[in-house]
Scaffold this active site. Structure first.
Site, short mmCIF file in Angstrom:
data_model
loop_
_atom_site.label_atom_id
_atom_site.label_comp_id
_atom_site.label_asym_id
_atom_site.label_seq_id
_atom_site.Cartn_x
_atom_site.Cartn_y
_atom_site.Cartn_z
N CYS A 11 0.87 -1.18 0.00
CA CYS A 11 0.00 0.00 0.00
C CYS A 11 0.91 1.23 0.00
O CYS A 11 2.13 1.10 0.01
CB CYS A 11 -1.01 -0.01 1.14
SG CYS A 11 -0.34 0.15 2.80
N CYS A 85 -2.01 1.36 -4.22
CA CYS A 85 -0.73 2.02 -4.49
C CYS A 85 -0.63 2.46 -5.95
O CYS A 85 0.40 2.95 -6.38
CB CYS A 85 0.45 1.14 -4.10
SG CYS A 85 0.76 -0.26 -5.18
N CYS A 89 3.65 0.00 -8.25
CA CYS A 89 4.13 -1.37 -8.08
C CYS A 89 4.64 -1.92 -9.41
O CYS A 89 3.91 -1.93 -10.39
CB CYS A 89 2.99 -2.25 -7.55
SG CYS A 89 3.56 -3.85 -7.01
#
Length: 136
Positions: A11, A85, A89
């Site tokens: 996150c 997020c 990522c």
């Protein structure tokens, strides 16, 4: 997937949702699963309301520290679960990716964090069933 699957929870701040998810997975799966968590912009500390909410169910995350998301940690994980997020990522072929849409517990009281904690537990139980079908 490896014999002992590896799961990475990501996150933004690695202070609430991903910390609770990692703690639930470690608690419920024990050593059967390797657990990691990180954030794209880690906070200074784990959310105190998340610490308190987890303590209520007998899981201590008070000593955990938010960690920065690294490409290496994602590469080493079989399953990557993101929690808001966005595009931070890295994506690698052959990995299992899931995005769990969960309310952000940042700024909430422990009363506001409990429903998020409980939803994370239910999702982690489903994840364990998919990773370790013999245990389900």
């Amino acid at each position: 997937m490896s014999e002992r699957p590896s799961v990475m929870f990501v996150c933004v701040h690695n202070a609430g949702r991903s910390q609770m998810a990692a703690a639930w997975l470690s608690h419920l799966a024990g050593d059967a699963v390797e657990v990691r968590s990180a954030g794209s912009a880690p906070a200074d500390q784990v959310n105190p309301a998340a610490v308190e909410a987890m303590a209520e169910v007998g899981i201590d995350i008070a000593a955990e520290k938010p960690k920065v998301l690294t490409t290496e940690a994602v590469k080493e994980s079989d399953v990557v679960i993101t929690m808001g997020c966005g595009d931070a990522c890295p994506i690698f072929p052959g990995k299992r990716y899931e995005d769990w849409e969960l309310e952000d517990p940042a700024g909430k009281s422990v009363d506001g964090v409990r429903p998020v904690r409980d939803e994370i537990k239910a999702r982690v139980e489903e994840l364990i069933a998919s990773l370790l079908p013999a245990r389900a």
